[in-house]
Design an enzyme around this catalytic site. Structure first.
Site, mmCIF file in Angstrom:
data_model
loop_
_atom_site.group_PDB
_atom_site.id
_atom_site.type_symbol
_atom_site.label_atom_id
_atom_site.label_comp_id
_atom_site.label_asym_id
_atom_site.label_seq_id
_atom_site.Cartn_x
_atom_site.Cartn_y
_atom_site.Cartn_z
ATOM 1 N N ASP A 1 28.071 11.078 -44.256
ATOM 2 C CA ASP A 1 28.771 11.974 -43.330
ATOM 3 C C ASP A 1 29.352 13.209 -43.987
ATOM 4 O O ASP A 1 29.625 14.199 -43.314
ATOM 5 C CB ASP A 1 29.914 11.212 -42.632
ATOM 6 N N HIS B 1 32.183 3.609 -49.050
ATOM 7 C CA HIS B 1 31.131 2.961 -48.276
ATOM 8 C C HIS B 1 31.259 1.454 -48.411
ATOM 9 O O HIS B 1 31.689 0.965 -49.466
ATOM 10 C CB HIS B 1 29.746 3.405 -48.762
HETATM 11 N N1 COA Z 1 39.617 7.719 -48.702
HETATM 12 C C1 COA Z 1 40.575 7.195 -49.485
HETATM 13 N N2 COA Z 1 40.541 5.929 -49.962
HETATM 14 C C2 COA Z 1 39.495 5.185 -49.624
HETATM 15 C C3 COA Z 1 38.461 5.669 -48.805
HETATM 16 C C4 COA Z 1 38.544 6.980 -48.348
HETATM 17 N N3 COA Z 1 37.597 7.484 -47.564
HETATM 18 N N4 COA Z 1 37.538 4.688 -48.643
HETATM 19 C C5 COA Z 1 37.980 3.649 -49.322
HETATM 20 N N5 COA Z 1 39.154 3.940 -49.906
HETATM 21 C C6 COA Z 1 39.951 3.050 -50.740
HETATM 22 C C7 COA Z 1 40.723 2.079 -49.855
HETATM 23 O O1 COA Z 1 41.999 2.602 -49.487
HETATM 24 C C8 COA Z 1 40.842 0.896 -50.760
HETATM 25 O O2 COA Z 1 41.798 1.167 -51.740
HETATM 26 P P1 COA Z 1 42.832 0.061 -52.215
HETATM 27 O O3 COA Z 1 41.980 -0.996 -52.832
HETATM 28 O O4 COA Z 1 43.716 0.784 -53.137
HETATM 29 O O5 COA Z 1 43.501 -0.406 -50.950
HETATM 30 C C9 COA Z 1 39.481 0.869 -51.467
HETATM 31 O O6 COA Z 1 39.054 2.240 -51.489
HETATM 32 C C10 COA Z 1 38.458 0.003 -50.749
HETATM 33 O O7 COA Z 1 38.348 0.481 -49.411
HETATM 34 P P2 COA Z 1 37.968 -0.373 -48.138
HETATM 35 O O8 COA Z 1 38.366 0.349 -46.898
HETATM 36 O O9 COA Z 1 38.456 -1.783 -48.301
HETATM 37 O O10 COA Z 1 36.413 -0.397 -48.255
HETATM 38 P P3 COA Z 1 35.475 -0.881 -47.115
HETATM 39 O O11 COA Z 1 34.225 -1.256 -47.790
HETATM 40 O O12 COA Z 1 36.078 -1.877 -46.241
HETATM 41 O O13 COA Z 1 35.346 0.429 -46.202
HETATM 42 C C11 COA Z 1 34.687 2.419 -45.261
HETATM 43 C C12 COA Z 1 34.298 1.263 -46.182
HETATM 44 C C13 COA Z 1 33.458 3.278 -45.064
HETATM 45 C C14 COA Z 1 35.142 1.876 -43.906
HETATM 46 C C15 COA Z 1 35.821 3.222 -45.930
HETATM 47 O O14 COA Z 1 35.383 3.692 -47.170
HETATM 48 C C16 COA Z 1 36.294 4.364 -45.059
HETATM 49 O O15 COA Z 1 37.134 4.158 -44.168
HETATM 50 N N6 COA Z 1 35.769 5.614 -45.290
HETATM 51 C C17 COA Z 1 36.147 6.729 -44.487
HETATM 52 C C18 COA Z 1 35.354 6.729 -43.186
HETATM 53 C C19 COA Z 1 33.908 7.098 -43.381
HETATM 54 O O16 COA Z 1 33.580 8.043 -44.068
HETATM 55 N N7 COA Z 1 33.037 6.334 -42.701
HETATM 56 C C20 COA Z 1 31.611 6.574 -42.737
HETATM 57 C C21 COA Z 1 30.905 5.489 -43.452
HETATM 58 S S1 COA Z 1 29.193 5.876 -43.678
#
Ligand code: COA
Length: 381
Positions: free
Chosen positions: A318, A267
């Site tokens: 979700d 998140h």
């Molecule tokens: N699965 C695997 N790894 C994940 C992940 C996931 N769902 N969410 C985050 N990570 C990892 C990233 O790869 C990153 O790892 P790294 O530092 O080794 O590169 C780290 O955790 C930070 O992730 P990041 O995407 O930069 O965090 P964010 O705050 O920008 O993104 C989301 C938040 C929600 C966009 C992201 O967690 C995501 O894409 N989740 C899946 C989609 C989802 O469930 N969305 C609904 C949100 S309510």
């Protein structure tokens, strides 16, 4: 060199993380503590004691309603369930294979043509528009699903609340009290979440003094992406692809090794358990038990365990909503429109707040392109 990032009052953050881009009393997320409040009320109290309609009143009016105020709002919402027949006729022309979230976006945009007050942004009129939109989202989602299945839409039942009426219009039979209650709480849990991508979008559009239909149409577009409201459908697709509890560990490990994101985890704000997931985990379990099929719940628990061990990530809203809706017999591609059926309450709350004290939202970009580039005429390039 002065950049906008280091100019007085300037800031630059990738994805606007940590930037407060509006003031709002509607909801607050405490990512460290895993807390979510709506107008000061803890989400756990609302999930336990409230109804979606009461929460709508709260989001729009900054306080809980008295009983006559609640009845009045319920009545006005139920009176507005029906959508203009022209919009139903329009949906009938859409391709059967169209994604339901895109159908909702287009239908909501078209609703504007049939509301003579759409452009009137005074609070009393805007609240009426918010009522119409909140009442009609479920009708549109259910009607569009039936139309693509070659069925006639079911007329809304004004004796039912939003949750029960939606399930009734979708399936053509009245839902059990248990399902209707769980669905009602799901609507409460998804109603608002501070300045998430779709709410921010709604506020940006409302900030130009565009009308509420334009603002929420844009918000649906933002919600549709897989990193936002599109995640819940993908969670269920992942569960189906994994297929069995034994397959969870190898599947997840392989996906993580390939740097694939597992939908329903992580998140932008929460660094601990998303408080909404706490309720949805319980619902997923209850729905599985009621149906005598706990497979999806058990698999979800196993995924949760593996991802926590391997990545230290928590499930978000979700993750368990997917198996909860699946056990209710709701088609996968309706999960995101259902998110909108709930979130319309928060979007409209934010739009009302934006109109009440409007300032055009116009941030700056940190320019990273070249400067003073000499122009070369096309014959010399
Ligand atoms: N699965 C695997 N790894 C994940 C992940 C996931 N769902 N969410 C985050 N990570 C990892 C990233 O790869 C990153 O790892 P790294 O530092 O080794 O590169 C780290 O955790 C930070 O992730 P990041 O995407 O930069 O965090 P964010 O705050 O920008 O993104 C989301 C938040 C929600 C966009 C992201 O967690 C995501 O894409 N989740 C899946 C989609 C989802 O469930 N969305 C609904 C949100 S309510």
């Amino acid at each position: 060199m002065t950049t906008k990032a280091n100019a007085p009052g300037g800031t630059s953050a990738a994805g606007l993380r940590g930037v407060a881009a509006a003031t709002s009393s509607i909801s607050d997320v405490n990512g460290e503590e895993g807390e979510l409040i709506y107008q000061g009320y803890n989400i756990h109290d609302l999930a336990e004691h409230s109804t979606f309609e009461e929460v709508i009143f709260l989001l729009w009016n900054k306080r809980l309603p008295g009983s006559s105020e609640l009845s009045e709002l319920e009545r006005s919402i139920r009176d507005a369930y029906e959508v203009p027949s022209e919009v139903i006729a329009l949906i009938k022309q859409f391709p059967r294979e169209a994604d339901p979230i895109d159908v909702l976006r287009t239908a909501v945009s078209a609703l504007e043509f049939y509301d003579n007050d759409a452009r009137n942004l005074r609070r009393e009129v805007s609240v009426k528009t918010a009522i119409k939109l909140t009442a009609q989202f479920p009708t549109l989602v259910a009607a569009a699903d039936r139309i693509r299945r070659g069925l006639e839409p079911i007329k809304p039942d004004p004796n039912l609340n939003i949750a029960a009426n939606f399930l009734y219009q979708l399936k053509g039979e009245r839902p059990s009290e248990h399902d209707a209650h769980i669905f009602d709480v799901c609507l409460i849990l998804h109603a608002d979440h501070e300045l998430n991508a779709s709410t921010f979008t709604a506020r940006v559009v409302a900030g130009t003094l565009a009308d509420m239909y334009a603002s929420v149409t844009a918000a649906i577009g933002a919600l549709s992406g897989p990193l936002h409201g599109g995640a819940n459908t993908n969670v269920m697709k992942t569960l189906l692809e994994i297929g069995s509890s034994e397959n969870v560990e190898p599947y997840i490990k392989k996906a993580l090794a390939e740097k694939r994101k597992i939908m329903g985890f992580g998140h932008a704000v929460y660094r601990t358990e998303d408080p909404r997931a706490t309720h949805l985990r319980k619902f997923s379990k209850e729905m599985g038990k009621a149906a005598g099929d706990s497979k999806w719940y058990e698999m979800s628990r196993k995924i949760e365990e593996v991802i926590m061990r391997e990545k230290g990530l928590f499930p978000n809203v979700d993750f368990f909503s997917a198996s909860t809706y699946y056990m209710m017999g709701i088609p996968l591609d309706l999960y995101t429109p259902i998110f909108a059926v709930s979130r319309i309450s928060g979007w409209t709350g934010h739009i009302l707040e934006q109109y009440a004290d409007n300032k055009l939202i116009r941030p700056r970009a940190e320019y990273v392109g070249g400067r003073d580039v000499p122009y070369v005429t096309i014959d010399k390039r």
